[in-house]
Motif scaffolding. Structure first.
Motif, PDB file in Angstrom:
ATOM      1  N   ASN C 281      -3.126  -7.460   2.422  1.00 14.79           N
ATOM      2  CA  ASN C 281      -4.036  -6.742   1.547  1.00 14.79           C
ATOM      3  C   ASN C 281      -4.000  -5.245   1.774  1.00 14.79           C
ATOM      4  O   ASN C 281      -4.014  -4.469   0.837  1.00 14.79           O
ATOM      5  CB  ASN C 281      -5.459  -7.245   1.762  1.00 14.79           C
ATOM      6  CG  ASN C 281      -5.808  -8.326   0.780  1.00 14.79           C
ATOM      7  OD1 ASN C 281      -6.199  -8.044  -0.334  1.00 14.79           O
ATOM      8  ND2 ASN C 281      -5.616  -9.562   1.170  1.00 14.79           N
ATOM      9  N   ILE C 282      -3.983  -4.852   3.033  1.00 16.75           N
ATOM     10  CA  ILE C 282      -4.020  -3.420   3.329  1.00 16.75           C
ATOM     11  C   ILE C 282      -2.768  -2.742   2.781  1.00 16.75           C
ATOM     12  O   ILE C 282      -2.841  -1.710   2.111  1.00 16.75           O
ATOM     13  CB  ILE C 282      -4.197  -3.195   4.838  1.00 16.75           C
ATOM     14  CG1 ILE C 282      -5.636  -3.580   5.228  1.00 16.75           C
ATOM     15  CG2 ILE C 282      -3.922  -1.754   5.209  1.00 16.75           C
ATOM     16  CD1 ILE C 282      -5.918  -3.552   6.699  1.00 16.75           C
ATOM     17  N   ARG C 285      -2.939  -2.664  -1.057  1.00 18.63           N
ATOM     18  CA  ARG C 285      -3.940  -1.727  -1.568  1.00 18.63           C
ATOM     19  C   ARG C 285      -3.487  -0.279  -1.409  1.00 18.63           C
ATOM     20  O   ARG C 285      -3.731   0.556  -2.279  1.00 18.63           O
ATOM     21  CB  ARG C 285      -5.275  -1.929  -0.848  1.00 18.63           C
ATOM     22  CG  ARG C 285      -5.990  -3.182  -1.259  1.00 18.63           C
ATOM     23  CD  ARG C 285      -6.413  -3.134  -2.714  1.00 18.63           C
ATOM     24  NE  ARG C 285      -6.807  -4.466  -3.151  1.00 18.63           N
ATOM     25  CZ  ARG C 285      -7.055  -4.786  -4.402  1.00 18.63           C
ATOM     26  NH1 ARG C 285      -6.923  -3.892  -5.356  1.00 18.63           N
ATOM     27  NH2 ARG C 285      -7.399  -6.006  -4.713  1.00 18.63           N
ATOM     28  N   ILE C 286      -2.845   0.007  -0.286  1.00 15.56           N
ATOM     29  CA  ILE C 286      -2.386   1.386  -0.090  1.00 15.56           C
ATOM     30  C   ILE C 286      -1.366   1.756  -1.171  1.00 15.56           C
ATOM     31  O   ILE C 286      -1.438   2.830  -1.771  1.00 15.56           O
ATOM     32  CB  ILE C 286      -1.799   1.568   1.329  1.00 15.56           C
ATOM     33  CG1 ILE C 286      -2.947   1.519   2.350  1.00 15.56           C
ATOM     34  CG2 ILE C 286      -1.055   2.886   1.447  1.00 15.56           C
ATOM     35  CD1 ILE C 286      -2.509   1.557   3.781  1.00 15.56           C
TER      36      ILE C 286
END
Lengths: 253, 283, 295
Positions: C281-282, C285-286
């Motif tokens: 996810n990280i 998202r970035i």
């Protein structure tokens, strides 16, 4: 003598949904010179320009009636081969949009699409058109860097080279200098003046001084209607229509 | 004429096929559940609680699970709303626009949104152990509230960030404080969007099973206390399907039909609400 | 001071605190799960738990290998199935479909996203499992109960389509129209433009969309649990049963408290799940935030 024309527009009407953007425009566009379309913003200049290569089609809910004849072929005929039409015209947009690839590939993109595979040939094509656009000296050592890494003025000249590389007869330019600094703008204007002996260049601008510098022939649109067109000197010095005069004098805008 | 035309047409065909396939799958899912579930539907399914021997194929219904789910999802939605509203107002009215705090909170919410519901379930259970709670309606409500909080926040954030700047400035200009602006201008302007967000969150809450499997427990009685275990529809479906008796399995399909109808009802209501009320909004 | 101004000040504080708390949840989840899984981590090193294949809770042997493999197999099948379906559909919707069609189909896909996972599970049991048992398995000359990796993968693949399509459409929308026009005006066909310009420009975003789908698939519990068979052995083929991590947790929670360390082991499973999903996810998202900023 009436100059030769490649583009004839007959009773062109364009609607975006309910908006009637171009009203019954008819005009013959003369060849091998700089034609400037002027008029206040929102008057349909860009739409007219985009009708010439049917880019208006890409807008949702657009309707078009009338004809645009390019080399005696109505391009709004549903059976027409669009890529063939579009290849005849290079497009220069307001802000340069280099494709997401290297400088070299940007110029080679068009020729490759149209079947040039030979490496040597491509090399010479890329060099040739970068030279014409006046960019070769600045980028010859970094042809394979991403096109987004050069300055915005260079990007616009790159877009010009990219457009020229498919050997168009006509260059369509939609306020091509509006995002550029004065020096880069001058580069673009100079290349137009240099290119006009071989190409028909149609420029949309709302800068009157630029229009005076460039134009051989002027088209004045107001609220989607074609008000006046004619050789630049005549339109600028002694316009026939009151509205044209007022626009040129800055009374209306 | 040429190869590129053929290639384009092949791919365009494939695209249309896959788009239709996806829409068709939706229809197929609803149809399969309906065909299998409808014949086993009895009025008693939605009016009675499980009687003795229900899971062996005897009398009864799943009123306990329907009400349990509604209480649970309703409670969780209200709790989440009370948490989400301040967060979203803070993001859009109080904090510096696009400042690092705002970006951080949005990022965290996005990441929270991606965490699977089973993890929320395990985390909720950990909290409950910490506070000495047992599997109960309250435990389920807290867990599901955590699960739907990011969904609600992001949906409302989108609505509130569309409130025109000029509207806020107009309110400030007549001397309103931020709090008054929030209550009287932003919330009113964003109300339909908020309703949509609440409905979406409620739908998610009522359908989720993995987060309540160990936090809400299961009970055959209609929940009458926050501290008692409560049944939920998804789990009722799951448990009935897990029995070896065809009658009970058929009732699982009927229960699935009920849940599907509830979800479809919520989705369609959401759409109607957001369409009907957006007309009164200043764009 | 004016009472109105007071009220404003207080609410500002309060809201700031609540916003901060909502971020804290993320930290709390990580810390909580780590804390609960520590006992089993003290028993054996993390790597050994990951690679050991023996799962005998009563003998205090907790090897996660079969479950991790189960998760990887099912997620792999799901993503392989979803990628072409989602790419084709989202290209069609963003580049070819007329506006009204797009406005009709998008809500349908949202509806697909709203269907609870239990319903997907029931549908899998009703349609996919018999299909594999009676048609597909005999066709390839083998036997399967139908409750297998393939069923789980197919159901999951469908479940993650809405999110991938949703994100992809946003990504395609972020590709400037002028870029398409530049390519079209050089005489490229639409398809050439999509292949060589749009997709190239959208590639990082599409990757992010796929990674988000991947993490959704990795953590999905109920639907998979219902169709995947739940046999704690690493699957060797598509028609073998599998036992993914989320199913392990959901299935065994009830009985866990009586066996020492069992709950800690399940919490570790949760923690592993969380770490993988967080990482995915990280990263995604970035990438997406970068794209949004370019717009």
């Amino acid at each position: 003598m009436e100059p030769e024309t490649h583009i004839r527009v007959k009773n062109l009407n364009v609607y975006y949904g309910k908006d009637h953007v171009l009203r019954d425009v008819s005009i013959n566009i003369p060849d091998k010179r700089v034609i400037v379309i002027i008029g206040p913003s929102g008057c349909g200049k860009t739409t007219l320009l985009r009708s010439f290569n049917r880019l208006v089609d890409t807008v949702d809910g657009v309707r078009v009636s009338g004809e645009v004849m390019v080399d005696e072929e109505n391009i709004f005929d549903p059976h027409v081969e669009l890529t063939h039409i579009r290849k005849k015209m290079g497009l220069l947009s307001q802000t340069p949009y280099p494709l997401p690839m290297s400088i070299y590939d940007n110029v080679a993109y068009g020729p490759r699409l149209h079947g040039i595979k030979d490496k040597k040939k491509l090399n010479s094509v890329v060099e040739h058109y970068l030279k014409i656009a006046g960019l070769w000296e600045e980028v010859k050592d970094k042809l394979h860097t991403p096109a987004t890494q050069v300055s915005i003025g260079q990007q616009q000249r790159l877009c010009l080279a990219r457009g020229l590389a498919v050997e168009p007869e006509i260059i369509l330019a939609d306020e091509p200098t509006s995002a550029l600094d004065p020096k880069s703008s001058r580069h673009i204007e100079e290349s137009f003046l240099r290119l006009k002996k071989d190409y028909t260049i149609i420029v949309v601008t709302h800068i009157l001084r630029q229009a005076r510098r460039l134009a051989d022939y002027v088209i004045f649109l107001y609220c989607g209607e074609l008000i006046e067109h004619g050789p630049a000197r005549q339109v600028f010095e002694s316009p026939r229509e009151k509205m044209t005069r007022e626009y040129i004098q800055g009374v209306i805008s | 004429m040429d190869r590129r035309r053929i290639e384009e047409n092949i791919f365009k065909g494939l695209m249309i096929v896959s788009t239709i396939a996806l829409c068709l799958i939706l229809v197929l899912i609803v149809a399969a559940i309906t065909f299998k579930g409808l014949p086993s539907m009895r009025l008693s399914m939605i009016t009675q609680t499980p009687k003795g021997g229900f899971y062996l194929g005897k009398e009864g219904g799943i009123l306990n699970a329907i009400l349990g789910s509604i209480y649970l999802a309703g409670g969780a939605t209200i709790l989440a709303l009370f948490l989400a509203l301040p967060v979203v107002l803070y993001l859009n009215l109080y904090a510096r626009r696009n400042g690092s705090i705002v970006r951080l909170v949005r990022f965290c919410l996005d990441v929270l949104w991606g965490i699977p519901s089973i993890v929320y379930g395990a985390f909720g259970f950990t909290i409950m152990l910490f506070f000495g709670l047992r599997a109960s309606l309250l435990g389920g409500i807290i867990t599901v509230a955590l699960l739907i909080l990011p969904i609600m926040c992001r949906a409302m954030d989108e609505v509130f960030s569309m409130v025109p700047r000029g509207l806020l400035e107009a309110s400030y200009a007549v001397g309103a404080t931020r709090w008054e602006t929030a209550l009287k201008v932003v919330v009113r302007q964003g109300l339909p969007g908020m309703i949509t967000a609440v409905l979406i969150a409620f739908g998610r809450g009522i359908g989720d099973a993995a987060s309540v499997i160990f936090t809400a427990g299961f009970s055959d009685a209609v929940p009458n206390s926050l501290f008692r275990p409560a049944a939920t529809l998804p789990l009722a479906i799951f448990f009935q399907l897990g029995t070896p008796f065809p009658q009970v399995q058929n009732r699982a399909y009927a229960s699935a039909f009920i849940l599907t109808m509830i979800i479809l009802f919520i989705s369609i209501t959401t759409r109607i609400v957001s369409r009907k009320y957006t007309r009164h909004i200043i764009k | 001071m004016n009472i109105r101004v007071y009220k404003d000040k207080i609410t500002a504080r309060l809201m700031g605190v609540i916003a901060f708390l909502s971020c804290l949840i993320l930290v709390l989840i990580i810390a909580g799960l780590y804390y609960r899984s520590r006992p089993v981590l003290e028993l054996k090193p993390f790597l050994e738990l990951l690679t050991s294949g023996s799962w005998h809770p009563l003998r205090q042997e907790f090897g996660f290998y079969p479950f991790i493999m189960g998760s990887l197999w099912v997620t792999g099948v799901a993503i392989i199935m979803a990628i072409p379906l989602c790419l084709l559909t989202s290209i069609y919707l963003s580049e070819y479909a007329p506006g009204y069609l797009r406005e009709w189909i998008k809500p349908l896909i949202d509806l697909l996203a709203g269907i609870p996972s239990v319903i997907y599970g029931v549908w899998g049991v009703l349609v996919i499992v018999p299909l594999i048992k009676d048609t597909i398995a005999p066709r390839v000359g083998s036997f399967s109960s139908g409750y297998c990796v393939l069923s789980g993968g197919v159901v999951l693949g469908i479940m993650i389509c809405p999110i991938i399509i949703h994100v992809s459409l946003e990504v395609f929308r972020a590709v400037p129209r002028e870029l398409r026009e530049a390519s079209l005006s050089l005489g490229a066909t639409r398809w050439q433009t999509i292949k060589q310009v749009v997709l190239r420009k959208a590639r990082p975003g599409i990757m992010a969309a796929i990674v988000l789908g991947l993490s959704r698939a990795f953590g999905e519990t109920m639907a998979v649990l219902m169709v995947v068979g739940n046999v704690p052995r690493a699957p060797g083929s598509l028609l073998d049963a599998a036992y993914p991590l989320p199913a392990l947790i959901a299935n065994n929670y009830g009985e866990m408290l009586s066996v020492p360390l069992y709950d800690s082991a399940l919490m570790l499973a949760c923690f592993i799940l969380l770490l993988v999903v967080l990482l995915f996810n990280i990263v995604a998202r970035i990438v997406l935030i970068r794209i949004e900023r370019q717009m």
